[in-house]
Design an enzyme around this catalytic site. Structure first.
Site, PDB file in Angstrom:
ATOM      1  N   ASP A 131      46.698  41.970  34.982  1.00  0.00           N
ATOM      2  CA  ASP A 131      46.685  40.589  34.494  1.00  0.00           C
ATOM      3  C   ASP A 131      45.260  40.206  34.076  1.00  0.00           C
ATOM      4  O   ASP A 131      45.031  39.095  33.589  1.00  0.00           O
ATOM      5  CB  ASP A 131      47.284  39.609  35.510  1.00  0.00           C
ATOM      6  N   SER A 132      44.314  41.161  34.217  1.00  0.00           N
ATOM      7  CA  SER A 132      42.998  40.981  33.599  1.00  0.00           C
ATOM      8  C   SER A 132      43.143  40.842  32.088  1.00  0.00           C
ATOM      9  O   SER A 132      42.181  40.469  31.402  1.00  0.00           O
ATOM     10  CB  SER A 132      42.061  42.147  33.949  1.00  0.00           C
TER      11      SER A 132
ATOM     12  N   GLU B 286      39.933  45.399  46.324  1.00  0.00           N
ATOM     13  CA  GLU B 286      38.959  44.951  45.324  1.00  0.00           C
ATOM     14  C   GLU B 286      37.772  44.253  45.987  1.00  0.00           C
ATOM     15  O   GLU B 286      37.943  43.458  46.920  1.00  0.00           O
ATOM     16  CB  GLU B 286      39.648  43.993  44.326  1.00  0.00           C
TER      17      GLU B 286
END
Ligand code: KIV
Length: 287
Positions: free
Chosen positions: A66-67, A203
């Protein structure tokens, strides 16, 4: 022609470069990397051309992240991205990738309400987009969502540590897993593994917390800004190839300066058009 059950011959146990010889990468091969202490690579991709290039380069996992909110649509964050926006990008990538495992993100708003909503969204990414599985942000609170998807036959990569969809509640881009938060990260990762996640992505998290999670988990981990102890590494391709504007995050290694190359080429093209040197003789149909 290979039958539907025999389209991915298993490499012989003795082969050292077994991963290179895997014809189509699937979750079992990522698990095998973890079991043998080997590594695998993962990159984002949002279109057929980069998917084809990365697949040929041997990248094991392609992620329609979704980046895309930042890299494709120019939004300020991943929060506005919708399922309807990610599905065509997923179809482009899955259509071009011959070997890589193709995962698509469940965007913000497409899974939080219930396990049933998560299953329905994952099914769309797989049926309409051709993804082999999905990635979902969130901790132990979403274990039942993962369980429902896994039970429905969806391969789920969990995403813990810094979760960009929660940028507003996390109070900005902050490194996770420091001090007491390390135990929470571990608990989250173990709960998601127990619920059926085939892998856990971590992350922007402090290395000691990542190492503890990687050691405790049976499934492979993937890191981004998480140090070198994870089984796999992932980067956003525009960061990795230097296409983005401004300074990339500290955890990014820049392997090229595409922004400079593209800007230089566009400038040269414009100059040629303005001074009439393009099109030249060889570009013209004379009859
Ligand atoms: O959306 C994305 O590209 C991601 C990566 C940063 C892992 O989630």
């Amino acid at each position: 022609m290979a039958s539907y059950l025999h389209d991915n011959p298993e490499p012989a146990e003795s082969e050292g470069d077994w991963l290179d010889r895997v014809a189509t990468v699937r979750t079992v091969h990522l698990q095998r990397c973890k079991d043998r202490g080997h590594r695998f690579s993962m990159l984002t991709s949002y279109d057929a051309m980069t998917a084809g290039i990365f697949d040929e380069a041997g990248i094991e996992v392609l992620l329609i992240g979704d980046s895309a909110g930042n890299t494709v649509f120019g939004y300020p964050s991943t929060v506005p991205v919708t399922l309807d926006e990610l599905i065509p990008l997923t179809r482009a990538v899955s259509g071009a990738a011959k070997r890589a495992l193709v995962l698509a993100d469940l965007p913000f708003g497409s899974y939080e309400e219930s396990p049933a909503q998560a299953v329905a969204s994952a099914v769309r990414l797989m049926k309409e987009g051709g993804a082999h599985g999905v990635k979902m942000e969130g901790g132990a609170y979403y274990a039942e969502h993962v369980r429902a998807m896994a039970q429905a036959g969806v391969a789920v990569m969990a995403h813990v540590g810094y979760t960009p969809q929660s940028v507003n509640s996390l109070g900005g881009h902050r490194v996770q897993g420091r001090d007491d938060a390390a135990q929470r990260l571990l608990d989250d990762a173990l709960a998601l593994e127990e619920a059926g996640a085939f892998s856990v992505l971590i992350e922007m998290t402090a290395e000691p917390a990542v190492q503890a999670a990687d050691e405790a988990l049976r499934v492979p981990t993937v890191g981004i800004g998480a140090g070198g102890s994870t089984t796999g590494q992932v980067l956003v391709w525009q960061d990795m190839l230097g296409l983005g504007e401004g300074r990339a995050p500290r955890f990014v290694k820049k392997y090229a300066d595409l922004r400079g190359v593209v800007a230089q080429a566009a400038g040269a093209y414009r100059k040629d058009v303005l001074d009439g040197s393009f099109p030249a003789e060889e570009h013209v149909f004379k009859e």
